[in-house]
Design a protein around this motif. Structure first.
Motif, short mmCIF file in Angstrom:
data_model
loop_
_atom_site.label_atom_id
_atom_site.label_comp_id
_atom_site.label_asym_id
_atom_site.label_seq_id
_atom_site.Cartn_x
_atom_site.Cartn_y
_atom_site.Cartn_z
N TYR A 1 0.82 -1.21 0.00
CA TYR A 1 0.00 0.00 0.00
C TYR A 1 0.86 1.26 0.00
O TYR A 1 1.89 1.34 0.67
CB TYR A 1 -0.94 0.01 1.21
CG TYR A 1 -2.10 -0.94 1.06
CD1 TYR A 1 -3.23 -0.57 0.34
CD2 TYR A 1 -2.05 -2.22 1.63
CE1 TYR A 1 -4.31 -1.45 0.19
CE2 TYR A 1 -3.12 -3.10 1.48
CZ TYR A 1 -4.24 -2.71 0.76
OH TYR A 1 -5.29 -3.58 0.61
N LYS B 1 -5.88 8.77 1.26
CA LYS B 1 -6.41 7.53 0.70
C LYS B 1 -5.25 6.65 0.26
O LYS B 1 -4.32 7.12 -0.38
CB LYS B 1 -7.32 7.82 -0.50
CG LYS B 1 -7.99 6.59 -1.08
CD LYS B 1 -8.94 6.96 -2.22
CE LYS B 1 -9.63 5.73 -2.82
NZ LYS B 1 -10.55 6.09 -3.92
N TYR C 1 -3.59 3.20 -1.68
CA TYR C 1 -3.77 2.35 -2.86
C TYR C 1 -2.70 1.27 -2.87
O TYR C 1 -1.59 1.49 -2.37
CB TYR C 1 -3.62 3.17 -4.15
CG TYR C 1 -4.56 4.33 -4.32
CD1 TYR C 1 -5.70 4.22 -5.11
CD2 TYR C 1 -4.28 5.56 -3.72
CE1 TYR C 1 -6.55 5.30 -5.30
CE2 TYR C 1 -5.13 6.64 -3.89
CZ TYR C 1 -6.26 6.51 -4.69
OH TYR C 1 -7.09 7.58 -4.86
N LYS C 2 -3.02 0.15 -3.47
CA LYS C 2 -1.96 -0.78 -3.82
C LYS C 2 -1.20 -0.19 -5.01
O LYS C 2 -1.78 0.49 -5.85
CB LYS C 2 -2.53 -2.15 -4.20
CG LYS C 2 -3.12 -2.93 -3.03
CD LYS C 2 -3.59 -4.30 -3.49
CE LYS C 2 -4.14 -5.09 -2.31
NZ LYS C 2 -4.61 -6.43 -2.73
N GLU D 1 -2.75 -0.78 -8.19
CA GLU D 1 -3.91 0.06 -8.49
C GLU D 1 -3.48 1.38 -9.12
O GLU D 1 -4.19 1.92 -9.98
CB GLU D 1 -4.70 0.33 -7.21
CG GLU D 1 -5.40 -0.90 -6.64
CD GLU D 1 -6.13 -0.61 -5.34
OE1 GLU D 1 -7.31 -0.99 -5.24
OE2 GLU D 1 -5.52 0.00 -4.43
N TYR E 1 -5.53 10.87 -6.19
CA TYR E 1 -4.54 10.33 -7.12
C TYR E 1 -5.01 10.42 -8.57
O TYR E 1 -4.25 10.81 -9.44
CB TYR E 1 -4.22 8.87 -6.77
CG TYR E 1 -3.38 8.18 -7.82
CD1 TYR E 1 -2.04 8.52 -7.99
CD2 TYR E 1 -3.94 7.22 -8.66
CE1 TYR E 1 -1.27 7.91 -8.97
CE2 TYR E 1 -3.16 6.61 -9.64
CZ TYR E 1 -1.83 6.95 -9.79
OH TYR E 1 -1.08 6.34 -10.76
#
Length: 515
Positions: free
Chosen positions: A198, A231, A233-234, A237, A312
């Protein structure tokens, strides 16, 4: 100011009388930060090892330019004189020095000690984001070094605000270039297990928000704070979202085993993207662990952006728009080179050495006369490289670029701005070492080769109208391997360079002259 370097924050300082020092001024963040600091009303001093390298920026006439080596106490003392806020934006990403951790620690201590003596009120350091529960020995060398620098500054006599950030998303950032090129070039990606880790990215605009406000605090702060978009994200992603925005369907798979693939990953990123392997390696290593915010104490010091954080997806759209339309004011590759003054030395020596000095220069020279004025041919010359290519045998250029990447060179790494050049800019594996618009351009090769190589472009006006275009490829070999290299590529030059001249003139003829 040039539109591409115009401020974005629209912030007016409450303490504009403060004098600010920006180290790492030629870097990706530093170059943009100065634009915002000036717009906010601060007085700015910018430093680099070579003052000439600062003159490529639109703001260079609006700041005090100082040449200094941060590892030397006497030079740092001159830098810190009459400074209220010091931005420490230097780091070792891309360094080949095995002792860079010791060098960074020494420089940080030097900065902290001299800043205290000089009466600096606040230091601001942009660091990396890593899990707090990890021991120093568990971190990659570069992340460990950044954290060590942060601790040195926090324990120093000068209050230091540490801003810990993960991936910065903006036009020209190394992280964005990796995401962009991996996604654009690879429909299917099989990656190490860290692809599922992440990350909490941060738009460069939001990073600048915190940095500018850090110079305007009511009282000094000694604290480390996480900063991110709110937030997580991987990493996979991030790639997929970029693909969606560009209309590309991409498939990303992680290896089921946690293999030690940092070096292989860094090499692969260096091969597929313009980011060189020596910079890609520490970036790949930093992805080995989650990089997400664990607290948000920064809001008690600096308010969050009034309009909220840039997500993002929106940060990517802003970066793409800037990349495609205006170019970028700063880029990761500013730190990936020797100093600008050093680059030009071999060329200057070649131009001034007498013929009997003993240096052999191989040359391929081509000339064409055209009825077009120099002002109409120049935009094509200035737009060489990157997406425009080199107007001859693109497959051969691509093969040469891949070969250069395989041996650790930059390859066809693109360019900062699609249409305009500045002294020190990179064009694929070339660097601008002389620039006199609209008549003269000298590029020095940074590809892996045994010798020094240049491309020289000259456009001179003819007395009866039109202009003469001269294109020279020069090579100063190093030993027998250098001579063998020139003889091996000479047949390709005989094919590539005549077409290059012809196609450049043809392109200039089909391009309307600038108003």
């Amino acid at each position: 100011m040039n539109p591409q370097a115009s401020p974005t924050l629209n912030y007016q300082a409450e303490h504009p009388q403060r004098r600010v020092l920006v180290t790492g001024a030629t870097g990706y963040v530093g170059g943009r930060l100065i634009t915002e600091l000036l717009a906010a009303g601060f007085s700015v001093r910018a430093t680099s090892r070579n003052k000439q390298s600062l003159k490529r920026f639109d703001w260079h006439e609006d700041v005090e330019l100082v040449e200094a080596d941060l590892s030397k106490e006497t030079e740092v003392a001159q830098l810190c004189a009459d400074v209220d806020v010091l931005y420490y934006l230097v780091h070792s990403m891309g360094s080949k020095d095995e002792d860079f951790e010791e060098v960074e620690a020494h420089t940080a201590r030097n900065i902290a000690d001299v800043a205290a003596t000089a009466g600096v009120q606040q230091i601001v350091y942009l660091s990396g984001l890593n899990p707090r529960n990890m021991q120093p020995e568990e971190l990659s060398k570069h992340m460990r070094s950044r954290e060590n620098v942060a601790q040195i500054l926090l324990k120093s006599p000068v209050p230091t605000l540490i801003l810990r950030a993960a991936t910065l998303i903006g036009s020209g950032s190394a992280s964005f270039e990796i995401i962009r090129h991996l996604t654009e070039r690879l429909p299917v990606m099989v990656a190490p297990s860290w692809i599922s880790n992440y990350i909490e990215p941060l738009a460069i605009r939001d990073a600048l928000h915190y940095l500018v406000h850090a110079a305007d605090l009511d009282s000094p702060i000694n604290q480390a704070c996480d900063v991110g978009c709110g937030k997580r994200y991987k990493f996979s992603e991030l790639l997929k979202i970029y693909g969606e925005i560009r209309g590309l369907r991409r498939f990303v798979f992680s290896l089921p085993l946690d293999l030690p693939m940092d070096k292989l990953s860094g090499f692969w990123i260096g091969l597929v993207t313009p980011v060189p392997a020596e910079l890609a390696l520490p970036l790949a290593q930093s992805m080995a662990e989650d990089a997400v915010c664990e607290e948000h104490s920064i809001q008690d010091i600096i308010p969050d952006p009034a309009e909220g954080f840039i997500d993002y997806r929106d940060a990517v759209k802003l970066a793409i728009n800037a990349q495609d339309s205006r170019g970028v004011p700063t880029s990761w590759d500013r730190s990936w080179t020797v100093e600008q003054g050093e680059i030009g030395k071999a060329w200057e020596a070649r131009e001034t050495d007498p013929e009997w000095a003993g240096t052999q220069i191989f040359e391929d020279s081509r000339t064409a006369t055209t009825d077009l004025p120099a002002e109409q041919v120049w935009p094509v010359i200035e737009g060489l490289g990157g997406s425009h290519g080199w107007y001859s045998a693109p497959k051969l250029w691509a093969v040469r670029g891949i070969a250069d990447k395989l041996v650790g060179g930059p390859g066809l790494g693109g360019r900062r701005d699609p249409s305009h050049l500045a002294l020190g800019d990179r064009l694929d594996w070339w660097r601008v070492v002389e620039l006199q618009k609209p008549n003269h351009l000298v590029l020095k090769a940074e590809m892996k080769v045994d010798g020094n190589a240049w491309l020289v472009f000259d456009i001179t006006a003819n007395p009866d109208g039109g202009s003469t275009y001269t294109q020279r490829a020069l090579f100063e070999p190093k030993g027998l391997p250098g001579r063998l290299y020139w003889w091996a590529v000479a047949p390709f030059h005989a094919f590539i360079f005549p077409f290059m001249v012809r196609n450049i003139i043809k392109q200039a003829r089909s391009t309307p002259p600038s108003p």
